[in-house]
Design a protein around this motif. Structure first.
Motif, mmCIF file in Angstrom:
data_model
loop_
_atom_site.group_PDB
_atom_site.id
_atom_site.type_symbol
_atom_site.label_atom_id
_atom_site.label_comp_id
_atom_site.label_asym_id
_atom_site.label_seq_id
_atom_site.Cartn_x
_atom_site.Cartn_y
_atom_site.Cartn_z
ATOM 1 N N ALA A 1 21.822 -14.684 30.923
ATOM 2 C CA ALA A 1 22.022 -13.232 30.626
ATOM 3 C C ALA A 1 20.769 -12.724 30.081
ATOM 4 O O ALA A 1 20.689 -11.319 30.300
ATOM 5 C CB ALA A 1 23.151 -12.866 29.978
ATOM 6 N N VAL A 2 19.868 -13.135 29.666
ATOM 7 C CA VAL A 2 18.618 -12.747 29.191
ATOM 8 C C VAL A 2 17.414 -13.623 30.075
ATOM 9 O O VAL A 2 17.600 -14.584 30.525
ATOM 10 C CB VAL A 2 18.309 -12.857 27.715
ATOM 11 C CG1 VAL A 2 19.522 -12.010 27.154
ATOM 12 C CG2 VAL A 2 18.766 -14.478 27.406
ATOM 13 N N PRO A 3 16.297 -12.677 30.053
ATOM 14 C CA PRO A 3 14.936 -13.366 30.742
ATOM 15 C C PRO A 3 14.496 -14.484 29.782
ATOM 16 O O PRO A 3 14.252 -14.196 28.334
ATOM 17 C CB PRO A 3 13.953 -12.417 30.943
ATOM 18 C CG PRO A 3 14.349 -11.148 29.864
ATOM 19 C CD PRO A 3 16.008 -11.367 29.775
ATOM 20 N N LEU A 4 14.355 -15.827 29.916
ATOM 21 C CA LEU A 4 13.773 -16.981 29.371
ATOM 22 C C LEU A 4 12.609 -16.726 29.204
ATOM 23 O O LEU A 4 11.813 -16.252 29.765
ATOM 24 C CB LEU A 4 14.368 -18.301 29.507
ATOM 25 C CG LEU A 4 16.189 -18.358 29.981
ATOM 26 C CD1 LEU A 4 16.211 -19.674 30.275
ATOM 27 C CD2 LEU A 4 16.726 -18.054 28.618
ATOM 28 N N THR A 5 11.843 -17.528 28.114
ATOM 29 C CA THR A 5 10.378 -17.855 28.063
ATOM 30 C C THR A 5 10.065 -19.218 28.050
ATOM 31 O O THR A 5 10.626 -20.198 27.820
ATOM 32 C CB THR A 5 9.978 -17.056 26.643
ATOM 33 O OG1 THR A 5 10.526 -17.952 25.510
ATOM 34 C CG2 THR A 5 10.405 -15.899 26.580
ATOM 35 N N VAL A 6 8.645 -19.165 28.126
ATOM 36 C CA VAL A 6 8.142 -20.689 28.383
ATOM 37 C C VAL A 6 7.130 -20.762 27.388
ATOM 38 O O VAL A 6 6.066 -19.834 27.333
ATOM 39 C CB VAL A 6 7.286 -20.894 29.878
ATOM 40 C CG1 VAL A 6 6.583 -22.418 29.819
ATOM 41 C CG2 VAL A 6 8.580 -21.085 30.877
ATOM 42 N N TRP A 7 7.166 -21.651 26.436
ATOM 43 C CA TRP A 7 6.148 -21.896 25.225
ATOM 44 C C TRP A 7 5.200 -23.030 25.817
ATOM 45 O O TRP A 7 5.670 -24.046 26.329
ATOM 46 C CB TRP A 7 6.748 -22.036 24.089
ATOM 47 C CG TRP A 7 7.548 -21.090 23.316
ATOM 48 C CD1 TRP A 7 8.046 -19.957 23.836
ATOM 49 C CD2 TRP A 7 7.829 -20.846 21.971
ATOM 50 N NE1 TRP A 7 8.503 -19.100 22.845
ATOM 51 C CE2 TRP A 7 8.399 -19.723 21.884
ATOM 52 C CE3 TRP A 7 7.463 -21.812 20.959
ATOM 53 C CZ2 TRP A 7 8.991 -19.175 20.493
ATOM 54 C CZ3 TRP A 7 7.830 -21.180 19.592
ATOM 55 C CH2 TRP A 7 8.564 -19.937 19.576
ATOM 56 N N VAL A 8 4.005 -22.658 25.913
ATOM 57 C CA VAL A 8 2.940 -23.434 26.084
ATOM 58 C C VAL A 8 2.120 -24.153 24.608
ATOM 59 O O VAL A 8 1.564 -23.209 24.136
ATOM 60 C CB VAL A 8 1.999 -23.222 27.064
ATOM 61 C CG1 VAL A 8 1.028 -24.271 27.385
ATOM 62 C CG2 VAL A 8 2.496 -22.650 28.292
ATOM 63 N N LEU A 9 2.423 -25.279 24.562
ATOM 64 C CA LEU A 9 1.541 -25.903 22.942
ATOM 65 C C LEU A 9 0.727 -27.058 23.386
ATOM 66 O O LEU A 9 0.900 -27.561 24.635
ATOM 67 C CB LEU A 9 2.708 -26.145 22.073
ATOM 68 C CG LEU A 9 3.788 -25.072 21.703
ATOM 69 C CD1 LEU A 9 4.994 -25.649 22.718
ATOM 70 C CD2 LEU A 9 4.080 -25.070 20.233
ATOM 71 N N ARG A 10 -0.297 -27.047 22.578
ATOM 72 C CA ARG A 10 -1.443 -28.183 22.609
ATOM 73 C C ARG A 10 -1.570 -28.888 21.438
ATOM 74 O O ARG A 10 -1.658 -28.121 20.444
ATOM 75 C CB ARG A 10 -2.682 -27.508 23.027
ATOM 76 C CG ARG A 10 -3.497 -28.422 23.438
ATOM 77 C CD ARG A 10 -4.994 -27.730 23.761
ATOM 78 N NE ARG A 10 -6.154 -28.704 23.896
ATOM 79 C CZ ARG A 10 -6.979 -28.753 22.845
ATOM 80 N NH1 ARG A 10 -6.809 -28.367 21.602
ATOM 81 N NH2 ARG A 10 -7.967 -29.763 22.960
ATOM 82 N N ARG A 11 -1.328 -30.198 21.393
ATOM 83 C CA ARG A 11 -1.639 -30.810 20.311
ATOM 84 C C ARG A 11 -2.878 -30.603 19.820
ATOM 85 O O ARG A 11 -3.912 -31.464 20.607
ATOM 86 C CB ARG A 11 -1.219 -32.333 20.163
ATOM 87 C CG ARG A 11 -1.071 -33.061 18.985
ATOM 88 C CD ARG A 11 -0.580 -34.454 19.010
ATOM 89 N NE ARG A 11 -0.517 -35.172 17.752
ATOM 90 C CZ ARG A 11 0.154 -34.847 16.878
ATOM 91 N NH1 ARG A 11 1.149 -34.080 16.867
ATOM 92 N NH2 ARG A 11 0.213 -35.558 15.685
#
Length: 668
Positions: free
Chosen positions: A356-366
């Motif tokens: 029902a909501v626009p999802l997000t993508v998280w990009v992480l780097r170690r």
């Protein structure tokens, strides 16, 4: 079986099943389910359909699926039957000659030798139990039915059909990651990836998407649902992947302790209060802080980072609330301070179905030890990009990674934000709060141009609607696409999802999205499919149909040189006997909707069963010209809709910002 199962088995729409129940007193009574979603006995339904003469034309794949369900007394037994079917297909894939020799024996001889041959086919698969301890008692029946389906579709497509049927039957047990989101992750990851880990792999969409990049990669996956994990292991093996799939809860019982990957991807369960807070309080994975009980997503973020090599990426699908909930602000702040969080990307609403909501993508780097900490993080909002959100996000990510410290500000789309500006009391990582608004200065010029273009287009469309009149019922023969192929009126070619050779890397690829949108090929090497060992080259006059879709869609190739993408079927008609425009038009009509199998996020079309009336070639060409005009009308209406939506947005924004106002009437 449900009413939808009955419709698929009989090759009709669900409305027909509803009518049968009302009109025929002898139609089988429900044996379970609910009043709104009853279930029926397979044997009783088959007997009724056979007595009514409605089973003779039932598709072979549906008959096989229902037969496999009949052979299993429970969900666990159905999984065992499907796993044996998948292992048999793997045996067939690796030793087709051995099966041909074995199948010449009696059923008793096959039953004695087949289990050993099938076990040998899966003996090299890493991970846990793939096959049941004992083969199904009906293993010969299963093998013969599956072998027949594989002759028609190939081993990979045959198992994909069975696997998708199971997942659709248990759609609440696992969530499919859409192909567009998988493609976005592949775009963010780049080509230099050797090891990929998905700790919530589900049906394997992320892992298979990484395989489609065309390079040999080691794939690691784990899922809490043992049945789904087993199905995924066989599917990836049929795709010739170097994959190790395990079952179990990744947070509580990590199947890959100490493993470090170049890329970790995840689409975890959201808002999970039972993720293991009490058992895992002192877990060493919580480098950035103990995740609160209500923040399971931040536990998955840190689990993924713990499995990244230094410099490796973790890409997770996240709910928008995770960017701003107060309970998680300390961990978000630590992710920023230590340079682990690199980008937050908002997806368009609907990019992930059933949300029902626009999802997000998280990009992480170690972080790499002793490296200089970054001072900026990328914020991207693709909510206005529509189907082009992958290209928008990929372009901004490449620009950001080329120079992470440079000024990057594309109003309305993306901005590199200083980390120090995010470290306030809220640590809100919602992209829309940090992206510059588009400049409103040229709004009136844009409004005038859009209005003129929209008016012109609507005038053109009004003159394009073709006149029609009632037709007298005729006796035109109706044949299936499979029959047209047997009559040599056309060729059928379907591309698989395997990686394509490097030699075809510079060719444009027609994708399923291109077919739906009615546009020229826009895909690249990652979108290619193979038939046999070669990519399929398109020729003018080819009719291309999407098999995975939300609406009926077909296109006619006008330019040579492009390649056929995955999830597409190419029909190459003989133009001296079958008109391409007519064929494409009939395939998209409502009459063929009964050959579209309902799935959780759209439909799957079995194009071979689609029915085509065959009037004279002259009449085909007359109707084909009309179908061609109808496609032009649809394309024009789609363009008019886009223009109208953009025009309304510009005017609304201008009114809200005070840069536009209504035209004053005389005397005001």
């Amino acid at each position: 079986m449900t009413a939808a199962d009955i419709a698929r088995l009989a090759g009709v729409g669900r409305a027909a099943v509803s009518n049968w129940r009302k009109r025929h007193d002898d139609f089988p009574q429900p044996v379970g389910g609910t009043a709104t979603s009853p279930s029926f006995s397979l044997l009783e339904v088959q007997a009724w359909l056979r007595a009514q003469g409605k089973l003779a034309g039932a598709p072979a794949d549906e008959q096989l699926w229902q037969e496999l369900r009949r052979l299993a007394d429970s969900t666990d037994e159905l999984v065992d039957v499907l796993m044996f079917a998948g292992a048999f297909l793997l045996y067939l894939h690796r030793d087709r000659r051995g099966w041909r020799k074995l199948s010449r024996g009696t059923d008793e001889e096959i039953a004695a030798a087949l289990p050993k041959a099938v076990r040998a086919a899966v003996a090299d698969l890493p991970g846990e139990r793939v096959l049941p301890a004992e083969p199904p008692s009906s293993c010969v029946t299963v093998a013969k039915g599956v072998a027949a389906l594989a002759r028609e579709r190939g081993e990979q497509q045959a198992f994909e059909f069975l696997r998708e049927r199971y997942l659709d039957l248990h759609k609440r047990r696992t969530q499919e990651t859409p192909p567009q989101v998988v493609r976005l992750v592949a775009e963010l990851a780049g080509p230099r990836i050797e090891t990929v880990l998905d700790p919530t792999c589900g049906s394997g969409a992320f892992l298979a998407g990484m395989l489609a990049k065309g390079t040999r990669r080691r794939l690691l996956g784990q899922d809490v649902d043992e049945a789904v994990a087993r199905l995924t292991a066989i599917w990836l093996a049929l795709l010739d992947a170097d994959a190790d799939i395990r079952s179990g809860d990744s947070l509580r019982r990590d199947a890959f302790p100490g493993e470090q990957a170049d890329l970790v991807v995840a689409n975890p369960q959201f808002n999970d209060r039972n993720w293991g807070y009490d058992e895992l309080t002192t877990d060493p994975r919580w480098e950035y802080g103990l995740p609160p009980r209500t923040e399971s997503e931040l536990a998955w973020v840190q689990h993924c980072l713990a499995h990244c090599r230094p410099g490796g990426l973790a890409v997770l699908l996240m709910p928008p609330a995770a960017a701003g909930r107060r309970a998680g602000r300390r961990i978000r702040a630590n992710l920023l301070r230590r340079g682990a969080l690199r980008a937050v990307i908002t997806l368009p609403l609907g990019a992930v179905p059933n949300t029902a909501v626009p999802l997000t993508v998280w990009v992480l780097r170690r972080p790499v030890p002793d490296e200089r900490l970054p001072s900026q993080v990328l914020m991207v909002d693709t909510s206005r990009s529509g189907e082009g959100f992958v290209e928008t996000a990929g372009r901004l990510w490449r620009r950001f990674t080329d120079d992470p410290e440079a000024d990057l500000d594309e109003p309305g789309e993306g901005r590199a934000v200083r980390i120090i500006d995010l470290l306030d009391d809220e640590v809100d990582l919602t992209p829309a709060r940090h992206i510059s608004r588009p400049t409103a200065a040229p709004a009136i010029d844009r409004v005038v141009k859009l209005r003129e273009e929209l008016v012109r287009l609507l005038d053109e469309l009004a003159g394009m609607v073709p006149p029609v009149e009632p037709a007298q019922p005729g006796s035109v023969s109706v044949v299936t696409v499979a029959d047209l192929a047997r009559l040599n009126l056309l060729e059928i070619c379907q591309a698989s999802g395997r990686p394509s050779p490097e030699a075809a890397a510079d060719r444009p690829v027609l994708t399923a999205d291109d077919v739906v949108a009615g546009r020229p090929p826009t895909g690249g090497p990652d979108d290619q499919g193979l038939s046999g060992d070669q990519p399929v080259e398109l020729r003018p006059g080819d009719v291309v149909v999407s098999t995975l879709l939300r609406e009926a869609a077909a296109t006619i190739v006008t330019e040579p040189g492009a390649l056929l993408g995955r999830h597409l079927v190419l029909l190459r008609p003989d133009p001296a006997r079958l008109d391409p425009d007519y064929l494409a038009g009939v395939l998209c009509t409502s009459a063929n909707l009964r050959h579209h199998t309902s799935m959780s996020s759209g439909y799957r079309l079995d194009v071979r069963r689609a029915e085509i009336p065959l009037p004279s070639l002259e009449e085909q060409r007359r109707q084909g010209a009309l179908f061609r005009r109808l496609r032009q009308i649809v394309a024009g209406l789609r363009r008019a809709g886009d223009l109208g939506a953009e025009l309304a947005r510009l005017i609304g924004d201008g009114l809200a910002e005070g840069t536009l106002r209504p035209v004053s009437a005389p005397g005001d």
